[in-house]
Design a protein around this motif. Structure first.
Motif, mmCIF file in Angstrom:
data_model
loop_
_atom_site.group_PDB
_atom_site.id
_atom_site.type_symbol
_atom_site.label_atom_id
_atom_site.label_comp_id
_atom_site.label_asym_id
_atom_site.label_seq_id
_atom_site.Cartn_x
_atom_site.Cartn_y
_atom_site.Cartn_z
ATOM 1 N N ARG A 30 19.425 -0.754 -20.210
ATOM 2 C CA ARG A 30 18.816 0.541 -20.526
ATOM 3 C C ARG A 30 19.223 0.973 -21.924
ATOM 4 O O ARG A 30 20.254 0.548 -22.437
ATOM 5 C CB ARG A 30 19.242 1.597 -19.509
ATOM 6 C CG ARG A 30 18.647 1.329 -18.143
ATOM 7 C CD ARG A 30 19.150 2.301 -17.104
ATOM 8 N NE ARG A 30 18.454 2.069 -15.864
ATOM 9 C CZ ARG A 30 17.708 2.975 -15.265
ATOM 10 N NH1 ARG A 30 17.589 4.191 -15.750
ATOM 11 N NH2 ARG A 30 17.090 2.682 -14.146
ATOM 12 N N HIS A 59 9.229 3.948 -21.109
ATOM 13 C CA HIS A 59 10.131 4.922 -21.711
ATOM 14 C C HIS A 59 9.631 6.329 -21.381
ATOM 15 O O HIS A 59 8.557 6.491 -20.813
ATOM 16 C CB HIS A 59 10.149 4.743 -23.229
ATOM 17 C CG HIS A 59 8.875 5.216 -23.848
ATOM 18 N ND1 HIS A 59 7.712 4.482 -23.785
ATOM 19 C CD2 HIS A 59 8.571 6.360 -24.500
ATOM 20 C CE1 HIS A 59 6.752 5.154 -24.374
ATOM 21 N NE2 HIS A 59 7.244 6.302 -24.816
ATOM 22 N N SER A 62 13.234 12.678 -23.239
ATOM 23 C CA SER A 62 14.194 13.314 -22.326
ATOM 24 C C SER A 62 13.715 14.697 -21.926
ATOM 25 O O SER A 62 12.867 15.292 -22.575
ATOM 26 C CB SER A 62 15.569 13.403 -22.980
ATOM 27 O OG SER A 62 15.516 14.280 -24.078
ATOM 28 N N ASP A 66 12.285 12.726 -14.196
ATOM 29 C CA ASP A 66 12.611 11.329 -13.893
ATOM 30 C C ASP A 66 13.503 10.682 -14.946
ATOM 31 O O ASP A 66 13.537 9.455 -15.074
ATOM 32 C CB ASP A 66 11.321 10.506 -13.766
ATOM 33 C CG ASP A 66 10.533 10.859 -12.520
ATOM 34 O OD1 ASP A 66 11.154 11.289 -11.529
ATOM 35 O OD2 ASP A 66 9.300 10.698 -12.539
ATOM 36 N N ASP A 67 14.243 11.467 -15.705
ATOM 37 C CA ASP A 67 15.096 10.912 -16.764
ATOM 38 C C ASP A 67 16.018 9.812 -16.250
ATOM 39 O O ASP A 67 16.200 8.796 -16.915
ATOM 40 C CB ASP A 67 15.950 12.009 -17.413
ATOM 41 C CG ASP A 67 15.177 12.846 -18.417
ATOM 42 O OD1 ASP A 67 13.963 12.591 -18.614
ATOM 43 O OD2 ASP A 67 15.785 13.757 -18.993
ATOM 44 N N ALA A 68 16.583 9.999 -15.087
ATOM 45 C CA ALA A 68 17.548 9.029 -14.552
ATOM 46 C C ALA A 68 16.912 7.671 -14.287
ATOM 47 O O ALA A 68 17.600 6.653 -14.309
ATOM 48 C CB ALA A 68 18.175 9.566 -13.274
ATOM 49 N N ARG A 69 15.604 7.640 -14.072
ATOM 50 C CA ARG A 69 14.912 6.384 -13.753
ATOM 51 C C ARG A 69 14.373 5.651 -14.971
ATOM 52 O O ARG A 69 13.920 4.525 -14.851
ATOM 53 C CB ARG A 69 13.755 6.675 -12.802
ATOM 54 C CG ARG A 69 14.207 7.185 -11.452
ATOM 55 C CD ARG A 69 13.067 7.479 -10.533
ATOM 56 N NE ARG A 69 11.901 6.655 -10.827
ATOM 57 C CZ ARG A 69 10.724 6.809 -10.254
ATOM 58 N NH1 ARG A 69 10.540 7.746 -9.382
ATOM 59 N NH2 ARG A 69 9.709 6.021 -10.580
ATOM 60 N N GLN A 70 14.412 6.271 -16.130
ATOM 61 C CA GLN A 70 13.796 5.693 -17.316
ATOM 62 C C GLN A 70 14.655 4.580 -17.924
ATOM 63 O O GLN A 70 15.832 4.783 -18.199
ATOM 64 C CB GLN A 70 13.556 6.773 -18.373
ATOM 65 C CG GLN A 70 12.631 7.875 -17.927
ATOM 66 C CD GLN A 70 11.259 7.365 -17.543
ATOM 67 O OE1 GLN A 70 10.748 6.400 -18.101
ATOM 68 N NE2 GLN A 70 10.661 8.012 -16.559
ATOM 69 N N PRO A 71 14.067 3.422 -18.167
ATOM 70 C CA PRO A 71 14.836 2.359 -18.812
ATOM 71 C C PRO A 71 15.130 2.681 -20.279
ATOM 72 O O PRO A 71 16.152 2.270 -20.810
ATOM 73 C CB PRO A 71 13.943 1.126 -18.689
ATOM 74 C CG PRO A 71 12.584 1.638 -18.397
ATOM 75 C CD PRO A 71 12.732 2.985 -17.781
ATOM 76 N N LEU A 73 15.056 6.090 -22.931
ATOM 77 C CA LEU A 73 14.921 7.538 -23.035
ATOM 78 C C LEU A 73 15.024 7.934 -24.501
ATOM 79 O O LEU A 73 15.897 7.444 -25.227
ATOM 80 C CB LEU A 73 16.042 8.197 -22.221
ATOM 81 C CG LEU A 73 15.838 9.610 -21.725
ATOM 82 C CD1 LEU A 73 14.587 9.740 -20.869
ATOM 83 C CD2 LEU A 73 17.055 10.054 -20.930
ATOM 84 N N ASN A 82 19.881 8.535 -18.091
ATOM 85 C CA ASN A 82 19.377 7.272 -17.548
ATOM 86 C C ASN A 82 20.494 6.227 -17.426
ATOM 87 O O ASN A 82 20.242 5.066 -17.151
ATOM 88 C CB ASN A 82 18.228 6.726 -18.411
ATOM 89 C CG ASN A 82 18.657 6.325 -19.814
ATOM 90 O OD1 ASN A 82 19.705 6.748 -20.311
ATOM 91 N ND2 ASN A 82 17.839 5.534 -20.475
ATOM 92 N N ALA A 84 22.225 4.796 -19.617
ATOM 93 C CA ALA A 84 22.149 3.729 -20.620
ATOM 94 C C ALA A 84 23.545 3.443 -21.162
ATOM 95 O O ALA A 84 24.335 4.355 -21.376
ATOM 96 C CB ALA A 84 21.221 4.142 -21.756
#
Length: 146
Positions: A30, A59, A62, A66-71, A73, A82, A84
């Motif tokens: 990430r 992508h 922010s 769904d920020d936590a799921r984004q590969p 950000l 996310n 990362a």
């Protein structure tokens, strides 16, 4: 932690970011891309969408649910919802928070060269910090300069 300094020249910022992003995604990693300039973040957002159907780079900016799921950000902040472990500094402005990541990509150009030189010097000899400096040769290939 590894910090890769990329001196921009022949290849546009957006293309370098797309290449780094694709490589990290292929490795299942990430990325958090940071810049203080909202206009630059918007430009990067469009560029990542416009890679074409075969090369779309997943992508989001922010601030979404769904920020936590984004590969990948895009953010003005170095907080990584996310999770990362890779940070890309897109605006040439060094952030000390980069040292909390496993790897940082610090992109700079002629306008931000002095800040990059200062960051390089300040990071010299720091425990656990591996600095690498990359520039393009005449053919456009990225070469580690040391």
């Amino acid at each position: 932690m590894q910090i890769d300094f990329y001196q921009l020249g022949r290849t546009p910022l957006e293309q370098v970011i797309a290449s780094i992003s694709q490589r990290l995604l292929a490795d299942g990693k990430r990325l958090l891309i940071v810049a203080d300039d909202e206009g630059l973040l918007g430009k990067l957002d469009r560029m990542l969408w416009d890679q074409g159907p075969a090369s779309f780079i997943p992508h989001a900016p922010s601030g979404g649910s769904d920020d936590a799921r984004q590969p990948i950000l895009l953010s003005a902040s170095t907080d990584a919802p996310n999770i990362a472990r890779n940070l890309l500094i897109a605006d040439g402005q060094w952030r000390e928070a980069a040292l909390t990541f496993d790897r940082a990509f610090y992109l700079f150009d002629a306008a931000t060269l002095e800040g990059a030189r200062l960051a390089w010097k300040l990071l010299a000899g720091r425990d656990g910090v591996d600095r690498r400096y990359w520039a393009q040769d005449e053919g456009g290939k990225w070469v580690e300069k040391g």
